[in-house]
Design an enzyme around this catalytic site. Sequence first.
Site: not given
Length: 136
Positions: A32, A101, A103
Site C-alpha cells: 500500500d 481489495h 488489506h
Amino acid sequence: MREDNCIFCKIANGDIPSKALYEDNEFKVILDLGPATKGHALILPKNHYANIYDLPDEAASKAMLLAKKMTIHMTDKLGCDGFNLVQNNGKAAGQTVFHFHLHLIPRYNDDGQTLGWKPLEPTQEELEEIKKVITE
Ligand code: 5GP
Ligand code: ZN
C-alpha cells in the site's frame, strides 16, 4: 474483465508499476502506498469487482486462502506482533478505491495505530430488535 480508469485494474494487470509481493494468474499482492504500518499490503484480484457484493464465491474463497498464507509468511518475515485483515465496502465503510481489495496490516506492539470503533451501548431490547431484522 477490467474496468477503464480503474487504478487497481491497471496495477493488478501490470500497466502501472507497483511493489508486488506475490502474483499468480488471478491475484496480485502489492504494498500500500499509504500504509498504516510497515508492510501494509493489499490483495487485488486481477478481474474487476467493485466490492464484496460483486465478488464471485470462488474469488472470495481464494482471496481468503491467499490472505491466510500471506499473513503467515509476512508475520514470519517481518516479525510483527499481530495482524489485521481489513476490507471496506462502499463509501460509508471507508472504501476509497472501488475495486475489491483486502488489506493485510501487520501490527507491532506500540505501533500507535488504532483500527477500531467507538463501541455503542445497546440495550438487550435493541440487540433483540436488530437480531430480528437480520434473521427473520
Ligand atoms: P480503501 O480505503 O479503499 O479500503 O483502501 C484503498 C487503499 O489503497 C488505501 O490504503 C490507499 O493508501 C491505497 N492506494 C490508493 N491508491 C494506490 C496506488 O496507486 N497504489 C497503491 N499501492 N496503493 C494505493
Ligand atoms: Zn478495477
